[in-house]
Design an enzyme around this catalytic site. Structure first.
Site, short mmCIF file in Angstrom:
data_model
loop_
_atom_site.label_atom_id
_atom_site.label_comp_id
_atom_site.label_asym_id
_atom_site.label_seq_id
_atom_site.Cartn_x
_atom_site.Cartn_y
_atom_site.Cartn_z
N ASP A 8 0.81 -1.22 0.00
CA ASP A 8 0.00 0.00 0.00
C ASP A 8 0.85 1.27 0.00
O ASP A 8 2.04 1.24 0.33
CB ASP A 8 -0.88 0.03 1.26
CG ASP A 8 -2.03 -0.96 1.18
OD1 ASP A 8 -2.00 -1.83 0.29
OD2 ASP A 8 -2.94 -0.87 2.03
N ASP A 9 0.19 2.37 -0.35
CA ASP A 9 0.66 3.75 -0.17
C ASP A 9 1.67 4.23 -1.22
O ASP A 9 1.88 5.42 -1.32
CB ASP A 9 1.27 3.98 1.23
CG ASP A 9 0.25 3.82 2.35
OD1 ASP A 9 -0.92 3.52 2.03
OD2 ASP A 9 0.63 3.96 3.52
N HIS B 192 -5.72 3.33 -3.95
CA HIS B 192 -5.71 3.49 -2.48
C HIS B 192 -6.10 4.94 -2.17
O HIS B 192 -5.63 5.51 -1.18
CB HIS B 192 -4.32 3.16 -1.95
CG HIS B 192 -4.25 2.93 -0.47
ND1 HIS B 192 -5.17 2.19 0.23
CD2 HIS B 192 -3.32 3.33 0.47
CE1 HIS B 192 -4.83 2.15 1.52
NE2 HIS B 192 -3.71 2.84 1.69
N HIS C 227 -4.91 9.54 0.57
CA HIS C 227 -5.02 8.81 1.82
C HIS C 227 -5.92 9.43 2.89
O HIS C 227 -5.61 9.37 4.09
CB HIS C 227 -3.61 8.57 2.40
CG HIS C 227 -3.45 7.23 3.05
ND1 HIS C 227 -3.83 6.97 4.36
CD2 HIS C 227 -2.96 6.05 2.58
CE1 HIS C 227 -3.56 5.70 4.67
NE2 HIS C 227 -3.04 5.12 3.59
N HIS D 176 3.69 -2.26 3.10
CA HIS D 176 3.77 -0.90 2.52
C HIS D 176 5.10 -0.75 1.81
O HIS D 176 6.15 -0.94 2.46
CB HIS D 176 3.61 0.15 3.61
CG HIS D 176 2.28 0.07 4.30
ND1 HIS D 176 2.02 -0.85 5.30
CD2 HIS D 176 1.13 0.76 4.11
CE1 HIS D 176 0.77 -0.72 5.70
NE2 HIS D 176 0.19 0.25 5.00
CO CO Z 1 -2.58 3.19 3.48
#
Ligand code: CO
Length: 640
Positions: free
Chosen positions: A37-38, A87, A91, A179
């Protein structure tokens, strides 16, 4: 009654058709979806390298704001078979936003991903912080993902800890959360993948995980894992197999067999197939000439794709034409009935723009017909030729344009050479000792049976035997000290000079004396002492000229073209005066070996054997051979 039974059967069939096709879980198949993620971030390329090395697939939930900074990384991830997902843009906790803001977060990110990949696709969503409600899922309108294993990598920032957490919790069907904005996560994850692969786990995208578990992901729903149980599973995605067969209509027929659960897409220009550039495979197709075919099995373009199969297709030439000569006309045919034949009559190389052949071509002596066949879907054929000499002989590998044409045509017409097979002169083939003896015999041998010879390596059945008896009896050759003749050995240029010299001497030609004329060659010192006189005499007479760089190359071989050229020059010398005939010294002796009087020491003693010391550089062509000819032909020696 019968009708009722039939409708019952029909109903059963319909029910069966509606049931999902559930295959049983492949034995021992263990699947994990690892998710990052991210990102993307500065560490993502390293992660992609590591995944590629391991053949592992992953799923990336990207922030739009970061994807915009690393578009090439986004595209690379997609091209390498990973699943690209959203995603959100930057955020936020989507459950706290207005519907309009949620929509904006998602559409903005989707278009960034579309731009990076170059396609219009939809992307699964993982809501930031795993924070979602049905409204968020409805606005997303795609399958949404949670996770079943949290490595807490964002908290530990420690590779060992990431590795341990990963191993502690991951099992068949897990979705693992990581991540890719931390190098520790990349390191720990790759180590965990190594360990789990060794234990038989396969790393697949989220999409493929659910697909292979037989679960159809629904839009506006969220998924946590795909542990085995409820549904069966299908095995991995099969890489397509590309095969080719010759098409009866020309070209190659390409067949691609891919995974039966999906479709095959392919390109023919070497590019990796994508929805933007690929053609969907619907059946065998034809390609012409050289190309590279790349094919991929696709179930979902976004994430379930096989490895790309690649095959380069070579050019196939059309079958070469055949030329036949009779009664002054050349008839040309080709084994392919749809071939278009092009030809020339001036000896020049034919191309597909040369005259088209419709009917037999009249040909006069001393001319060459060359032909090429063109068949749709094939490359141009090899060029074939047919030359008719002044004397009506046929040559298959010498054209009137060749530098050695005059020599070959004269030699053939005079019966001095027959070719290595009928009508084939093999001008570039090396001349053997047996061949030269045969040519000299045909030039001037008498037909009387000479005394038999008993060289240890010569059979009385050999095709050159009679010629060798004559040459031995007349002192033209003597063989080697060890009793051999080496008939199949390539002749050296100094041996060639020795034999021609002795032939001329036998025939009463006046030959220059002394070795002085050999001094014109820069490599005179490498000419055997026994041969210097012969080389000198033939050089003075112009029968041999040496190489353009001023050397003679005594130990080098001679091509048939060079040898024929020297022989024809020798034949063109002024005929000997009848005066020196009474000299009876050359009378053949009845013994096996000729009298040593004429030549000091065993003339063809080991000194004649190849001396590779002063071989000239290969770039230096002998002046007798200005240009190589085509079609060297097979090395088949025909009995004279
Ligand atoms: Co995230």
């Amino acid at each position: 009654m019968k009708k009722k039974l039939l409708s019952l059967l029909l109903a059963l069939v319909m029910v069966a058709a509606l049931l999902p096709t559930v295959t049983s879980k492949a034995a021992g198949e263990k699947l994990i979806a690892v998710t990052f993620d991210d990102g993307p971030s500065q560490y993502t390329s390293t992660l992609l390298d590591g995944l590629k090395q391991r053949g592992a697939k992953a799923t990336f939930f990207m922030q739009g704001i970061n994807a915009a900074s690393y578009p090439a990384v986004v595209k690379r991830a997609w091209l390498e078979g990973h699943q690209v997902c959203s995603h959100s843009y930057n955020h936020p906790q989507l459950t706290t936003l207005s519907s309009a803001d949620v929509r904006s977060q998602l559409t903005r990110t989707d278009s960034i991903l579309d731009n990076a990949i170059g396609l219009d696709m939809s992307y699964m969503l993982r809501p930031p912080y795993g924070s979602y409600n049905q409204n968020v899922l409805n606005i997303a309108g795609v399958p949404c993902l949670y996770w079943s294993v949290d490595t807490l990598d964002w908290k530990s920032r420690n590779a060992d800890s990431v590795y341990n957490e990963f191993l502690r919790s991951a099992r068949d069907g897990s979705i693992v959360l990581l991540h890719d904005i931390y190098s520790t996560s990349v390191t720990g994850a790759l180590r965990a993948i190594d360990t789990l692969q060794a234990r038989g786990f396969e790393f697949v995208t989220v999409d493929e995980l659910f697909y292979r578990r037989g679960i159809t992901m629904q839009n506006a729903r969220i998924y946590f894992d795909a542990y085995p149980g409820a549904a069966g599973t299908a095995s991995g995605i099969q890489t397509p197999a590309i095969s080719k067969t010759e098409s009866p209509s020309g070209g190659l027929l390409i067949t691609i067999n891919g995974d039966s659960r999906g479709s095959v897409y392919y390109t023919t220009n070497g590019e990796t197939p994508t929805p933007a550039n690929a053609t969907k495979y619907i059946g065998p197709f034809t390609v012409n000439g050289t190309c590279t075919i790349k094919a991929v099995s696709v179930i979902h373009w976004n994430s379930i794709r096989s490895k790309v199969a690649s095959q380069t297709i070579e050019y196939i030439p059309a079958p070469a034409p055949e030329l036949k000569y009779a009664n002054g006309v050349v008839t040309i045919t080709d084994s392919n009935p749809s071939a278009v034949i092009h030809y020339t009559t001036d000896g020049s190389a034919p191309t597909t723009s040369s005259a088209v052949y419709y009917s037999p071509v009249s040909i006069s002596p001393d001319s060459t017909v060359r032909a090429i066949a063109e068949v749709k879907g094939y490359g141009p054929s090899a060029v074939k030729l047919l030359t008719v000499t002044a004397g009506g002989s046929i040559l298959r590998d010498v054209s009137v344009k060749d530098w050695h044409y005059a020599n070959f045509s004269a030699a053939v017409d005079q019966g001095i050479i027959n070719g290595t097979s009928p009508e084939v002169m093999s001008p570039n083939q090396s001349l053997t000792r047996g061949m030269l003896v045969t040519m000299l015999y045909r030039m001037g041998g008498d037909q009387q049976t000479a005394a038999p010879v008993n060289y240890s390596d010569v059979s009385a059945n050999a095709w050159y035997y009679q010629a060798l008896c004559w040459a031995t009896a007349n002192g033209i050759v003597t063989g080697y000290r060890d009793g051999t003749f080496l008939p199949n050995a390539d002749i050296t240029r100094q041996e060639l000079c020795a034999m021609i010299y002795r032939y001329l001497d036998l025939k009463g030609y006046t030959l220059p004396e002394g070795e002085a004329a050999a001094g014109r060659f820069g490599d005179v010192k490498s000419i055997g002492g026994w041969a210097r006189e012969y080389v000198a005499a033939l050089a003075e007479l112009g029968v041999v000229t040496g190489y353009n760089d001023g050397t003679f190359g005594p130990a080098r071989g001679a091509s048939r073209a060079e040898a024929v050229t020297m022989l024809m020059r020798a034949l063109a010398l002024p005929a000997p005066e009848p005066e020196p005939t009474p000299e009876p010294t050359v009378t053949p002796e009845p013994t096996e070996t000729p009298a040593p009087t004429e030549t000091p020491a065993p003339t063809e003693a080991p000194t004649e054997s190849p001396e590779p010391s002063e071989t000239p550089a290969p770039s230096q062509e002998p002046s007798e051979t200005p240009a190589p000819t085509e079609e060297p032909g097979k090395i088949v020696i025909v009995k004279p």
